[in-house]
Scaffold this motif. Sequence first.
Motif, PDB file in Angstrom:
ATOM      1  N   VAL A  16       0.840  -1.205   0.000  1.00 41.34           N
ATOM      2  CA  VAL A  16       0.000   0.000   0.000  1.00 41.34           C
ATOM      3  C   VAL A  16       0.876   1.257   0.000  1.00 41.34           C
ATOM      4  CG1 VAL A  16      -1.597   1.358   1.418  1.00 41.34           C
ATOM      5  CG2 VAL A  16      -2.016  -1.063   1.050  1.00 41.34           C
ATOM      6  N   LEU A  17       1.926   1.274   0.824  1.00 44.78           N
ATOM      7  CA  LEU A  17       2.765   2.465   0.935  1.00 44.78           C
ATOM      8  C   LEU A  17       3.617   2.701  -0.315  1.00 44.78           C
ATOM      9  CD1 LEU A  17       3.911   2.240   4.659  1.00 44.78           C
ATOM     10  CD2 LEU A  17       2.223   3.783   3.671  1.00 44.78           C
ATOM     11  N   THR A  18       4.113   1.639  -0.914  1.00 43.86           N
ATOM     12  CA  THR A  18       4.970   1.814  -2.093  1.00 43.86           C
ATOM     13  C   THR A  18       4.170   1.792  -3.381  1.00 43.86           C
ATOM     14  OG1 THR A  18       5.409  -0.560  -2.285  1.00 43.86           O
ATOM     15  CG2 THR A  18       6.934   0.750  -0.947  1.00 43.86           C
ATOM     16  N   GLY A  19       3.010   1.205  -3.375  1.00 46.36           N
ATOM     17  CA  GLY A  19       2.210   1.089  -4.584  1.00 46.36           C
ATOM     18  C   GLY A  19       2.780   0.082  -5.564  1.00 46.36           C
ATOM     19  N   ASN A  20       3.692  -0.763  -5.085  1.00 46.39           N
ATOM     20  CA  ASN A  20       4.354  -1.726  -5.956  1.00 46.39           C
ATOM     21  C   ASN A  20       4.297  -3.097  -5.292  1.00 46.39           C
ATOM     22  OD1 ASN A  20       5.903  -3.090  -7.753  1.00 46.39           O
ATOM     23  ND2 ASN A  20       7.693  -1.743  -7.589  1.00 46.39           N
ATOM     24  N   LEU A  21       3.670  -4.034  -5.967  1.00 48.50           N
ATOM     25  CA  LEU A  21       3.564  -5.392  -5.444  1.00 48.50           C
ATOM     26  C   LEU A  21       4.860  -6.181  -5.634  1.00 48.50           C
ATOM     27  CD1 LEU A  21       1.481  -7.298  -4.157  1.00 48.50           C
ATOM     28  CD2 LEU A  21       0.885  -8.055  -6.446  1.00 48.50           C
ATOM     29  N   GLY A  22       5.756  -5.657  -6.466  1.00 50.33           N
ATOM     30  CA  GLY A  22       7.027  -6.343  -6.751  1.00 50.33           C
ATOM     31  C   GLY A  22       7.889  -6.525  -5.520  1.00 50.33           C
ATOM     32  N   TYR A  23       7.892  -5.514  -4.614  1.00 48.03           N
ATOM     33  CA  TYR A  23       8.679  -5.628  -3.384  1.00 48.03           C
ATOM     34  C   TYR A  23       8.176  -6.775  -2.513  1.00 48.03           C
ATOM     35  CZ  TYR A  23      10.591  -1.027  -4.441  1.00 48.03           C
ATOM     36  OH  TYR A  23      11.207   0.031  -5.037  1.00 48.03           O
ATOM     37  N   VAL A  24       6.878  -6.922  -2.444  1.00 48.67           N
ATOM     38  CA  VAL A  24       6.287  -7.995  -1.637  1.00 48.67           C
ATOM     39  C   VAL A  24       6.623  -9.360  -2.239  1.00 48.67           C
ATOM     40  CG1 VAL A  24       4.124  -8.972  -0.797  1.00 48.67           C
ATOM     41  CG2 VAL A  24       4.440  -6.503  -0.807  1.00 48.67           C
TER      42      VAL A  24
END
Length: 145
Positions: A16-24
Amino acid sequence: MEILLILIIVAIFVSVLTGNLGYVLFGMSGFLLLTSGLLVLIFIACGVLLLTSKWKEAKFVGIDLPTEGSKYKVAFYSVDGEEIPCLFPEEGVFRNRLYREDKTYHVLVNKRLGRVFDRFAVATCITGLVSGLGLGFIIISMYFL
């Protein structure tokens, strides 16, 4: 279980904070790769224990807790008149078919450890090593796609 819940909450916050699912996804794959590596290390250690053990004939004695603080029951074998517990927990599903008191089994005895490896423990070591290596290979190959 609580750790898994905390990891899920952290993953949601990061996405949610980064807006990027790639980090997860990268973090989850790293966690799986670490788990796979630890699995491989554990079963390599078991393989070394297997290689330093000696084959003996044994008679199945029964299933019981190896020590008072243990959670899992293990199979006990009589080897040269001495009752020695198995290293891994017993297979509870088909207990009557797998462990029979009227048969003589060949087990690997590790005197330093004071435990035996029955045929199910040997199969567990081989299966664990192969599945750990396979999981690691799959995760590493996903990095290169």
